[in-house]
Design a protein around this motif. Sequence first.
Motif, PDB file in Angstrom:
ATOM      1  N   LYS A   6      -4.494  -7.045  -0.901  1.00 30.79           N
ATOM      2  CA  LYS A   6      -5.909  -7.232  -1.213  1.00 30.79           C
ATOM      3  C   LYS A   6      -6.747  -7.347   0.052  1.00 30.79           C
ATOM      4  CE  LYS A   6      -5.052  -9.311  -5.730  1.00 30.79           C
ATOM      5  NZ  LYS A   6      -5.271 -10.475  -6.633  1.00 30.79           N
ATOM      6  N   GLY A  48     -12.961   1.019  -1.123  1.00 27.74           N
ATOM      7  CA  GLY A  48     -12.982   0.688  -2.535  1.00 27.74           C
ATOM      8  C   GLY A  48     -13.824   1.630  -3.377  1.00 27.74           C
ATOM      9  N   TYR A  63      -2.484   1.537  -4.536  1.00 24.97           N
ATOM     10  CA  TYR A  63      -3.146   0.236  -4.358  1.00 24.97           C
ATOM     11  C   TYR A  63      -4.494   0.380  -3.636  1.00 24.97           C
ATOM     12  CZ  TYR A  63       1.661  -0.998  -5.370  1.00 24.97           C
ATOM     13  OH  TYR A  63       2.900  -1.064  -5.951  1.00 24.97           O
ATOM     14  N   GLY A  64      -5.074   1.584  -3.698  1.00 23.23           N
ATOM     15  CA  GLY A  64      -6.375   1.808  -3.069  1.00 23.23           C
ATOM     16  C   GLY A  64      -6.309   1.810  -1.557  1.00 23.23           C
ATOM     17  N   LEU A  65      -5.167   2.221  -0.981  1.00 27.91           N
ATOM     18  CA  LEU A  65      -4.982   2.159   0.469  1.00 27.91           C
ATOM     19  C   LEU A  65      -4.517   3.497   1.034  1.00 27.91           C
ATOM     20  CD1 LEU A  65      -3.110  -1.264   0.726  1.00 27.91           C
ATOM     21  CD2 LEU A  65      -5.464  -0.810   1.455  1.00 27.91           C
ATOM     22  N   HIS A  94      -7.108  -3.935   1.530  1.00 32.13           N
ATOM     23  CA  HIS A  94      -8.061  -3.166   0.724  1.00 32.13           C
ATOM     24  C   HIS A  94      -9.496  -3.504   1.121  1.00 32.13           C
ATOM     25  CE1 HIS A  94     -10.390  -2.121  -2.942  1.00 32.13           C
ATOM     26  NE2 HIS A  94      -9.539  -1.118  -2.999  1.00 32.13           N
ATOM     27  N   PHE A 137      -5.560  -0.096  -7.593  1.00 31.22           N
ATOM     28  CA  PHE A 137      -5.731  -1.352  -6.858  1.00 31.22           C
ATOM     29  C   PHE A 137      -5.537  -2.554  -7.782  1.00 31.22           C
ATOM     30  CE2 PHE A 137      -8.817  -4.759  -5.783  1.00 31.22           C
ATOM     31  CZ  PHE A 137      -8.147  -5.281  -4.693  1.00 31.22           C
TER      32      PHE A 137
END
Length: 265
Positions: free
Chosen positions: A76, A85, A141-143, A79, A65
């Motif tokens: 962002k 997260g 990207y943390g998704l 996210h 991320f």
Amino acid sequence: GLREEGTDKDWDDTRAACRRILCLPDPEKPLCLFLGWTNPHPPYQAEEPYFSMIDRAKIPPEIKFEETDGKSLMLKKLHALTQMGDYTETQWRELRAVYLAQCAKVDDMVKMVCDTLKEAGMYENSAIFFLSDHGDFCGDYGLPEKAQNTFEDCLTRVPLLIKPPKGFQTDAGITDSLAELVDFYATVMDFAGVSPKQDHFGRSLRPVLNSRSASVREFVCCEGCKAKYSVMSGMQKEKKGLPKKIHIGQGRQCSWIQKLMRKVR
């Protein structure tokens, strides 16, 4: 996660396609089959033997991320809205493993269709296309899943494999030539010797099949917009000033992005 044994519509569709290949109403007429498999796709679930087929230790790490710095605000915001997260690297690796397990299942479905075409004596004379409409973040990207208004490579660089009929001069292998999904339609029409009755913007990829060094496009385009049911709608309600539609032009070395903040007539 691990899916219990049960009916998978993709398998049902694949078996139905194979039955059609073996029982054609008129063998003298050409056959066109389109299999729109759901796999690989959320929910991230796969049954055995596919679930255990993927070696978790060999899966490359996701893009973190923190690497969204300098990228679109949308990443962002997505996210924050997905609230994932606190997912650990182990959890993301497991998600990616299950996605790959779904891909392995599709491999077997493709094999079933190809084996059936061979059984029917139709394989060599068939043009076969394998492609996808979009990719998946799979933890990048943390998704999870996808988003209609972000154009990261993991979403837009989808597979496109073509097996032309026997006798067609082919420079087999991987090409750096650019293509859009609309080129699939144009290429199919070209092979079938059919002229479309409506306007379209696809370009036949036959020159690239002849020579991997050939090119039919200097750049490719994508377009995205928010849907009423998507996370993007929540972003629009929460914060004004986010784009309603985005265009992207992608070349071999750079991208051009246009964000439309209002309706375009």
